[in-house]
Design a protein around this motif. Structure first.
Motif, PDB file in Angstrom:
ATOM      1  N   THR A   1       0.834  -1.202   0.000  1.00 25.23           N
ATOM      2  CA  THR A   1       0.000   0.000   0.000  1.00 25.23           C
ATOM      3  C   THR A   1       0.868   1.251   0.000  1.00 25.23           C
ATOM      4  O   THR A   1       0.572   2.234  -0.683  1.00 25.23           O
TER       5      THR A   1
ATOM      6  N   ARG B   1     -16.691  -2.202   3.490  1.00 24.76           N
ATOM      7  CA  ARG B   1     -15.995  -1.625   2.343  1.00 24.76           C
ATOM      8  C   ARG B   1     -14.701  -2.385   2.121  1.00 24.76           C
ATOM      9  O   ARG B   1     -14.254  -3.148   2.988  1.00 24.76           O
TER      10      ARG B   1
ATOM     11  N   GLY C   1     -10.480  -2.250   1.131  1.00 22.41           N
ATOM     12  CA  GLY C   1      -9.388  -1.357   1.457  1.00 22.41           C
ATOM     13  C   GLY C   1      -9.104  -0.354   0.351  1.00 22.41           C
ATOM     14  O   GLY C   1      -9.599  -0.468  -0.783  1.00 22.41           O
ATOM     15  N   ALA C   2      -8.283   0.637   0.698  1.00 25.90           N
ATOM     16  CA  ALA C   2      -8.003   1.713  -0.249  1.00 25.90           C
ATOM     17  C   ALA C   2      -7.087   1.279  -1.385  1.00 25.90           C
ATOM     18  O   ALA C   2      -7.044   1.923  -2.427  1.00 25.90           O
ATOM     19  N   HIS C   3      -6.370   0.176  -1.231  1.00 26.78           N
ATOM     20  CA  HIS C   3      -5.384  -0.253  -2.217  1.00 26.78           C
ATOM     21  C   HIS C   3      -6.036  -1.261  -3.157  1.00 26.78           C
ATOM     22  O   HIS C   3      -5.767  -2.472  -3.100  1.00 26.78           O
TER      23      HIS C   3
ATOM     24  N   PRO D   1      -6.854  -5.768  -1.565  1.00 30.50           N
ATOM     25  CA  PRO D   1      -7.341  -4.693  -0.711  1.00 30.50           C
ATOM     26  C   PRO D   1      -7.889  -5.147   0.636  1.00 30.50           C
ATOM     27  O   PRO D   1      -7.841  -4.400   1.608  1.00 30.50           O
TER      28      PRO D   1
ATOM     29  N   ASN E   1      -8.722   5.606   7.401  1.00 30.20           N
ATOM     30  CA  ASN E   1      -7.443   6.302   7.323  1.00 30.20           C
ATOM     31  C   ASN E   1      -6.710   6.176   8.657  1.00 30.20           C
ATOM     32  O   ASN E   1      -7.269   6.476   9.715  1.00 30.20           O
TER      33      ASN E   1
END
Length: 882
Positions: free
Chosen positions: A315, A532, A534-536, A600, A651
């Protein structure tokens, strides 16, 4: 400076065990076999093994080879029998408690110990199988033994012959050599110093030192001492011989090391442990292999050839020049074939064999180094026949055999036997239509069955309770009142969740895809849960709802709520009400990404109401035997969301305080991952993909942490007044069907269950934190001392049912409730055919009133109180004991 630090980590010239053996970085090679090794042709009959999914293996007496498989029991190969009768197949039909065998070992008396995925341990003495579980239960042909139902590994101590079984609830030790007065069975759990009860592997040094690999908290070293007799003349526990020496942890908590080699453990996720003949300790992890030549004081590690891609696809990857410099100092030929090491074994010449996840085999020679043909060249030279085990596959076990041979078990490719240079090539595979045959050779001498575990005396139970309370005091002193505790994983319940999980609130992921299927029991959360990825995620579309099977009878699949299933049935969407399960899940669509990509993964933020609650997540790998689909190794990290962070935000997740970690590997059978959390607040769970195919979850459930099951779906129509509305009302006071509690210190749960709940959270949470070890011993004590008088029998059943429920033996607990005259929550939910779902609610109170369940339960409760009062009065009239 960077070049010097990396070069220091790559200097492997070390003497191993003082015998002059050198381990040089330039001598490492990623190979399938050492020079001259080939697949053996000698045992031709072994090619007739009819199963391809091999998990465990051991060598028994008289040269018999025992193999444990996924879902197909145990196979025994007798080399002295006729070729057509060499194989014997054991399944549940022949006495095994379960057909998925995680571990297998042979003790000093020749008995075969088999560890199953959710049925404890079974022992074969040459004539029959005997099951060992939680209780002495003749009705289920079970003797008391280990407290773990999911056994990961079994090893025999070379010093005293004791058998060590490690699993999801700690370590169980059986010792047959104790003199009278000593307990045959004893247990090592968090109360004895383990950082967590979930243990994956164990190995022993020459002096009996135990090296224990945990699933998420590194390596624990236990040094053997003389047994110490406790005060009062009680028999000493076996763990008195073993005291915690040291815990070795990795300094890389949230990702892999940034270099291909270095100092320390590369990961806290331990897969296997090996103590070589020269004393070197080898540890297999999901980020390479580590070794120590000084009994665990210092460590070095080396990773696999995929380390560069893993670091580049983090990430937050390191700078390109850092990776380039590290790669320059460590060429690919000096690395392992892969990062994820499954198993370790040492052959007769001192070479260490490593089995990988997706990457086949490596053989490391600490004395001279290994220089061998690359895997493709060897595969062509060996001329593997069609259908043979592929060279680069999932290796789950390695077993040294006589005459320098090595047996390799593949998960999906059968077995292969490699021999020294004098051997010839012969591949072992699953032949079309292969069938197992009953062996004609004589069986080994019959050894007596291991003795059952004794029920603890009151004094022994008090000593155990003191040990747990000491642990709780240390925990409270370090962190204050804990807000989350990891509970033992539940491998027994599988998909039979109704009436057992989600008694306050349940989110059944994708059950009504694409709509959110949420069921609650009067609790109306402001925000509920937010799922949700993950951001990656590299441009993926986001969280995906997936339905694999609309309707099935597989018990590992979650049950469909009855009202919803009834609607489907009357609308003609399902032909039979027996098809009452649906395989549906949320997943992160990770199969669209490389396996070396970090994430993710899935993130789940859950709003937890006031009080002590159990937060549970269900995992089931429905295609665990299908190619890359079987490659699942998930990490679970639970953290409390800081108040300043918006709901559902991730975050800075890795920097939130107090992480609670668990791990689930190879879950072809469903498993519930459980936590105890204190609300109000928001808890976020990260289910790490950990370089698996993808990440998925089937359900999330929330239960009030009481000692008894609550009425399912609607027994409590509302939580009591909200704290914001009535600040003077404690959060653990509730209403029942809209009426205030007659006793403010008691919580009437409906269905005839009363539970005192006027305890502050700081008292409830440590009680649960005492762990499964204490509750198991308490249940055994109660089970062994069943009262003869009818007046005390009801109170005994209530106590046994409570402890069985805490140990997720729900069926046994429900039986005790039924014998008391109560209607169980599961029985009601299984009967709800003519009530439908309305906005996620199930109408249970009207059903109970219509069928007189509440009235019957009130009558049963009245009888229970009367019998308890009578027994109390009788004991008071007798006076104190002299």
């Amino acid at each position: 400076m960077l070049r010097k630090s990396v070069r220091f980590g790559l200097t492997f010239l070390r003497r191993l065990g003082g015998r002059g053996r050198l381990l040089a970085a330039t001598a490492w090679a990623a190979t399938a076999l050492p020079c001259g090794f080939a697949v053996a042709r000698g045992d031709a009959a072994i090619s007739q093994i009819p199963d391809r999914f091999i998990i465990s293996a051991c060598m028994g007496h008289r040269g018999n080879i025992w193999l444990g498989t996924e879902s197909h029991g145990v196979y025994r190969y007798n080399p002295h029998a006729d070729r057509n009768a060499a194989w014997t197949h054991f399944t549940t039909a022949g006495g095994l408690p379960g057909n998925t065998v995680q571990a297998i070992a042979c003790d000093t008396k020749g008995r075969i110990w088999v560890g199953t995925s959710r049925h404890g341990v079974a022992v074969f003495n040459g004539a029959r199988w005997q099951r060992y579980g939680l209780l002495n239960d003749p009705a289920h042909h079970e003797l008391a033994g280990p407290i773990s139902e999911h056994i990961n590994a079994i090893a025999v101590n070379p010093v005293d012959g004791s058998v060590w079984m490690v699993g999801n609830s700690g370590i169980a030790v059986y010792h047959s050599g104790y003199r009278p007065g000593y307990r045959k069975w004893s247990y090592l759990t968090v109360a004895n110093g383990l950082p967590a009860d979930a243990v994956d592997s164990v190995a022993f040094g020459r002096r009996g030192t135990a090296y224990v690999g945990t699933q998420c908290y590194g390596l624990v070293i236990l040094r053997r001492q003389k047994a110490i007799r406790p005060p009062g003349g009680q028999a000493p526990e076996h763990w008195a011989r073993y005291r915690l020496w040291r815990t070795v942890s990795s300094r890389w908590k949230n990702g892999p090391p940034l270099t291909p080699a270095g100092m320390g453990l590369p990961s806290n996720l331990i897969n296997a442990v090996l103590v070589a003949k020269n004393g070197t300790v080898w540890v297999a992890t999901d980020e390479g292999v580590a070794w120590s030549i000084n009994r665990g004081r210092t460590w070095r590690f080396v990773r696999g050839a995929d380390w560069r891609k893993k670091d580049q696809q983090l990430t937050h990857p390191p700078a390109a020049f850092f990776i380039a410099n590290a790669a320059y100092l460590c060429p690919p030929g000096q690395l392992l074939s892969g990062d994820h090491v499954n198993c370790l074994a040492e052959d007769s010449s001192g070479q260490v064999w490593l089995g990988f996840w997706r990457a086949g085999l490596n053989v490391l020679d600490p004395q001279t180094g290994v220089v061998a043909p690359p895997p493709v060249a060897w595969q062509k030279a060996a001329k593997l026949k069609p259908g043979a085990a592929p060279l680069r596959d999932d290796v789950f076990c390695a077993l040294p055999l006589p005459r320098g041979r090595m047996l390799i078990g593949y998960f999906g490719g059968g077995i292969q036997i490699f021999s020294p240079p004098t051997g010839h090539s012969h591949a072992v595979s699953n032949p079309p239509g292969g069938q197992s045959r009953r062996a004609a050779a004589p069986t080994p001498a019959r050894a007596p069955m291991p003795a059952a575990a004794e029920a603890p005396t009151a004094a022994q139970l008090a000593i155990l309770k003191t040990a747990f309370q000491k642990r709780v005091r240390v925990m409270l002193a370090r962190h204050g009142p804990p807000i989350a505790v990891a509970l033992d994983q539940d491998w027994i319940t599988e998909g039979n969740w109704m009436g057992r999980y989600g008694t306050d609130w349940a989110l059944l992921t994708a059950m009504d895809a694409p709509n959110l299927f949420e069921v609650n029991n009067g609790w109306q959360p402001n925000q509920g849960a937010l799922n949700r990825i993950g951001a990656h995620f590299l441009g993926l579309s986001g969280l995906r709802s997936w339905v694999q099977w609309l309707y099935t009878t597989d018990r590992r699949v979650l049950e469909i709520p009855r009202g919803y299933l009834y609607n489907q049935w009357i609308n003609g969407l399902v032909k039979s009400r027996r098809l009452d399960r649906r395989e549906a899940e949320y997943d992160d669509h990770g199969e669209a990404l490389p396996t070396t990509w970090q994430g993710p993964g899935l993130f789940d933020a859950t709003e937890v109401p006031p009080g002590i609650n159990m937060l549970s997540f269900y995992e089931y790998n429905y295609n665990g035997l299908s190619g890359p689909m079987r490659q699942r190794d998930y990490t679970f990290t639970l953290r409390r969301q800081p108040p300043s962070v918006p709901f559902g935000a991730i975050n800075g997740f890795n920097h939130w305080p107090d992480p609670i970690r668990q791990r689930v590997v190879n879950f072809c059978g469903g498993v519930w991952v459980r936590y105890l959390v204190r609300g109000p607040g928001t808890f976020t769970l990260k289910i790490g993909r950990n370089y698996s195919l993808n990440t998925m979850v089937q359900a999330e459930c929330l239960d009030l942490a009481v000692r008894r099951p609550r009425p399912f779906f609607g027994g409590l129509t509302k939580r009591a007044q909200r704290c914001a509305e009535e600040p003077t009302l404690a959060p653990w006071h509730y209403h029942h069907l809209g009426r205030k509690l007659p006793d403010p210190n008691a919580l009437y749960l409906g269905l005839g269950m009363v539970e005192r709940f006027h305890h502050p959270p700081s008292a409830i949470l440590p009680r649960w934190a005492m762990g499964v070890g204490y509750f198991a011993e308490a249940l055994r004590s109660d089970w062994a001392h069943r009262p003869k008088k009818l007046a005390k029998l009801s109170a005994w059943r209530q106590k046994v049912g409570r402890n069985a429920w805490l140990l997720h033996r729900y069926r046994r607990s429900e039986q005790q409730l039924a014998r008391q005259g109560f209607t169980t929550a599961r029985h009601i939910e299984k009967s709800l055919w003519h009530y439908s779902v309305v906005n996620g609610w199930l109408a249970v109170p009207s059903y109970c009133n219509a069928h007189g369940i509440y009235a019957a339960d009130r009558a049963a409760l009245k009888r229970l109180k009367a019998s308890t009062k009578a027994s109390t009065k009788a004991s008071t009239m007798k006076g104190p004991h002299p």
